[in-house]
Design a protein around this motif. Structure first.
Motif, PDB file in Angstrom:
ATOM      1  N   THR A  74       0.683   5.036  -8.984  1.00  0.00           N
ATOM      2  CA  THR A  74      -0.295   5.903  -9.644  1.00  0.00           C
ATOM      3  C   THR A  74       0.410   6.897 -10.551  1.00  0.00           C
TER       4      THR A  74
ATOM      5  N   LEU B  27       1.466   3.032  -3.402  1.00  0.00           N
ATOM      6  CA  LEU B  27       0.320   3.503  -4.184  1.00  0.00           C
ATOM      7  C   LEU B  27       0.594   4.814  -4.916  1.00  0.00           C
TER       8      LEU B  27
ATOM      9  N   LEU C 173      -5.466  -3.122  -3.924  1.00  0.00           N
ATOM     10  CA  LEU C 173      -5.929  -4.132  -2.960  1.00  0.00           C
ATOM     11  C   LEU C 173      -6.450  -5.398  -3.638  1.00  0.00           C
TER      12      LEU C 173
ATOM     13  N   ARG D 113      -7.056   4.646  -7.049  1.00  0.00           N
ATOM     14  CA  ARG D 113      -6.377   3.417  -7.469  1.00  0.00           C
ATOM     15  C   ARG D 113      -6.257   2.391  -6.333  1.00  0.00           C
ATOM     16  N   ARG D 114      -6.636   2.771  -5.128  1.00  0.00           N
ATOM     17  CA  ARG D 114      -6.516   1.860  -3.988  1.00  0.00           C
ATOM     18  C   ARG D 114      -7.253   0.532  -4.222  1.00  0.00           C
TER      19      ARG D 114
ATOM     20  N   PRO E 293      -4.294   8.808  -6.215  1.00  0.00           N
ATOM     21  CA  PRO E 293      -3.922   7.541  -5.573  1.00  0.00           C
ATOM     22  C   PRO E 293      -5.100   6.849  -4.894  1.00  0.00           C
ATOM     23  N   GLU E 294      -5.944   7.601  -4.226  1.00  0.00           N
ATOM     24  CA  GLU E 294      -7.075   6.998  -3.517  1.00  0.00           C
ATOM     25  C   GLU E 294      -8.014   6.273  -4.491  1.00  0.00           C
TER      26      GLU E 294
ATOM     27  N   GLU F 290       0.819  -1.214   0.000  1.00  0.00           N
ATOM     28  CA  GLU F 290       0.000   0.000   0.000  1.00  0.00           C
ATOM     29  C   GLU F 290       0.856   1.268   0.000  1.00  0.00           C
TER      30      GLU F 290
END
Length: 175
Positions: A22, A18, A51, A46-47, A43-44, A15
């Motif tokens: 990205t 990330l 995961l 693409r989380r 980035p958020e 993580e």
């Protein structure tokens, strides 16, 4: 295949990677037809993608990192090929390298690690779609035993033109 550069390590993605992952992907979104995404990601956003690639199982994320600086140079993934249950033994694979990391053998290192990580998984085939033209990607895939199985003509529109995608496949697991 080139030998592993001593200054680069390949490991499962985490993580903490990330933001760098990205940034690499967004370069290809903005500047190339290599991905058919057309809007950059935060980035958020693409989380969920990150995961969906745990450290075990058929869907992996491998990261190439400079040992000294810790800089991420690229990544490779194996992802679901299609969502229907009969496709679970097939994966789609891809490699993305930082724009200034080309020609260093990073893609080779990443695919070597990815395919080693996938050994023993219940997988039968790997597929790769390569937007055309991209001779470097075709050569990389052919070095890893992929063969061209067909081309979708003008399947995606980006930058005001249509692009072909050549499809490659490779056997996995016991044959």
């Amino acid at each position: 295949m080139p030998s592993e550069p001593t200054e680069v390590q390949v490991r499962p993605g985490a993580e903490a990677d990330l933001g760098a992952l990205t940034d690499i992907y967004n370069h290809y979104v903005r500047e190339t037809p290599i991905t058919f995404d057309t809007d950059v990601f935060l980035p958020e956003e693409r989380r969920p993608w990150l995961l969906s690639h745990p450290e075990d199982g058929p869907h992996r994320l491998m990261v190439a990192q400079e040992r000294d600086s810790g800089r991420i140079l690229g990544y490779a993934t194996s992802s679901p090929f299609r969502p229907k249950p009969a496709y679970t033994t097939s994966v789609e694979v891809s490699v993305y390298c930082a724009p200034d990391a080309g020609g260093r053998g990073i893609g080779t290192l990443l695919y070597k690690a990815l395919f080693e990580a996938l050994e023993g998984e219940d997988l039968h085939r790997a597929y790769a779609g390569i937007a055309q033209p991209n001779d470097a990607s075709a050569r990389l895939h052919e070095r890893f035993g992929f063969r061209h199985v067909g081309t979708y003509r003008e399947v995606g529109r980006k930058f005001g033109r249509y692009w072909d995608v050549a499809w490659y496949e490779r056997p996995l697991g016991p044959q």
